[in-house]
Motif scaffolding. Structure first.
Motif, PDB file in Angstrom:
ATOM      1  N   GLY A 145       0.927  -1.323   0.021  1.00 50.12           N
ATOM      2  CA  GLY A 145       0.036  -0.147   0.012  1.00 50.12           C
ATOM      3  C   GLY A 145       0.635   1.250  -0.074  1.00 50.12           C
ATOM      4  O   GLY A 145       1.736   1.504  -0.854  1.00 50.12           O
ATOM      5  N   TRP A 146       0.436   2.176   0.870  1.00 54.10           N
ATOM      6  CA  TRP A 146       1.172   3.336   0.893  1.00 54.10           C
ATOM      7  C   TRP A 146       2.431   3.389   1.656  1.00 54.10           C
ATOM      8  O   TRP A 146       3.326   4.424   1.592  1.00 54.10           O
ATOM      9  CB  TRP A 146       0.308   4.520   1.770  1.00 54.10           C
ATOM     10  CG  TRP A 146      -0.014   3.837   3.220  1.00 54.10           C
ATOM     11  CD1 TRP A 146      -1.011   2.987   3.580  1.00 54.10           C
ATOM     12  CD2 TRP A 146       0.911   4.132   4.304  1.00 54.10           C
ATOM     13  NE1 TRP A 146      -1.002   2.895   4.743  1.00 54.10           N
ATOM     14  CE2 TRP A 146       0.173   3.400   5.288  1.00 54.10           C
ATOM     15  CE3 TRP A 146       1.992   4.687   4.609  1.00 54.10           C
ATOM     16  CZ2 TRP A 146       1.025   3.412   6.706  1.00 54.10           C
ATOM     17  CZ3 TRP A 146       2.573   4.642   5.667  1.00 54.10           C
ATOM     18  CH2 TRP A 146       2.090   4.273   6.745  1.00 54.10           C
ATOM     19  N   LEU A 147       2.970   2.236   2.098  1.00 56.55           N
ATOM     20  CA  LEU A 147       4.069   2.324   2.941  1.00 56.55           C
ATOM     21  C   LEU A 147       5.314   2.361   2.200  1.00 56.55           C
ATOM     22  O   LEU A 147       6.361   3.227   2.482  1.00 56.55           O
ATOM     23  CB  LEU A 147       4.409   0.751   3.683  1.00 56.55           C
ATOM     24  CG  LEU A 147       5.522   0.679   4.634  1.00 56.55           C
ATOM     25  CD1 LEU A 147       5.514   1.868   5.743  1.00 56.55           C
ATOM     26  CD2 LEU A 147       5.506  -0.842   5.173  1.00 56.55           C
ATOM     27  N   THR A 148       5.595   1.660   0.950  1.00 58.83           N
ATOM     28  CA  THR A 148       6.544   1.822   0.325  1.00 58.83           C
ATOM     29  C   THR A 148       6.830   3.193  -0.614  1.00 58.83           C
ATOM     30  O   THR A 148       7.918   3.874  -0.428  1.00 58.83           O
ATOM     31  CB  THR A 148       6.482   0.851  -1.108  1.00 58.83           C
ATOM     32  OG1 THR A 148       6.418  -0.774  -0.531  1.00 58.83           O
ATOM     33  CG2 THR A 148       7.586   0.820  -1.914  1.00 58.83           C
ATOM     34  N   PRO A 149       5.940   4.161  -0.931  1.00 59.82           N
ATOM     35  CA  PRO A 149       6.343   5.334  -1.452  1.00 59.82           C
ATOM     36  C   PRO A 149       6.458   6.037  -0.199  1.00 59.82           C
ATOM     37  O   PRO A 149       7.317   7.098  -0.429  1.00 59.82           O
ATOM     38  CB  PRO A 149       4.730   5.559  -2.101  1.00 59.82           C
ATOM     39  CG  PRO A 149       4.029   4.378  -2.396  1.00 59.82           C
ATOM     40  CD  PRO A 149       4.431   3.470  -1.423  1.00 59.82           C
ATOM     41  N   ALA A 150       5.919   6.087   0.872  1.00 57.80           N
ATOM     42  CA  ALA A 150       6.008   6.875   2.128  1.00 57.80           C
ATOM     43  C   ALA A 150       7.778   6.727   2.417  1.00 57.80           C
ATOM     44  O   ALA A 150       8.380   7.512   2.730  1.00 57.80           O
ATOM     45  CB  ALA A 150       5.066   6.744   3.112  1.00 57.80           C
TER      46      ALA A 150
END
Length: 59
Positions: A10-15
Motif C-alpha cells: 500500500g502506501w508504505l513503500t512510497p512513503a
C-alpha cells in the motif's frame, strides 16, 4: 511464473521512499555547507560524503 503485486504494501513503500529521498538530500546539503568552511583535504572528504548521501538517498 509467479504473480508480482507491486502495491502489496500500500502506501508504505512510497512513503518510505519519500522519507529516504528527503533525508539523503538534507544530509547531502548539510555536508556541502560544511565543505564550504573546510580546508582542502577535508573539503574533498565532505564533498564525497555529500555526493554519496544524495546519490544513495535518491537511488
Amino acid at each position: 511464473m509467479g504473480h508480482l503485486d507491486h502495491a502489496a504494501l500500500g502506501w508504505l513503500t512510497p512513503a518510505l521512499s519519500y522519507v529516504m529521498a528527503c533525508t539523503g538530500a538534507a544530509l547531502g546539503l548539510r555536508c556541502t555547507v560544511r565543505a564550504l568552511a573546510a580546508t582542502e583535504r577535508s573539503r574533498r572528504n565532505w564533498l564525497v560524503t555529500a555526493a554519496s548521501a544524495i546519490g544513495t538517498g535518491i537511488w
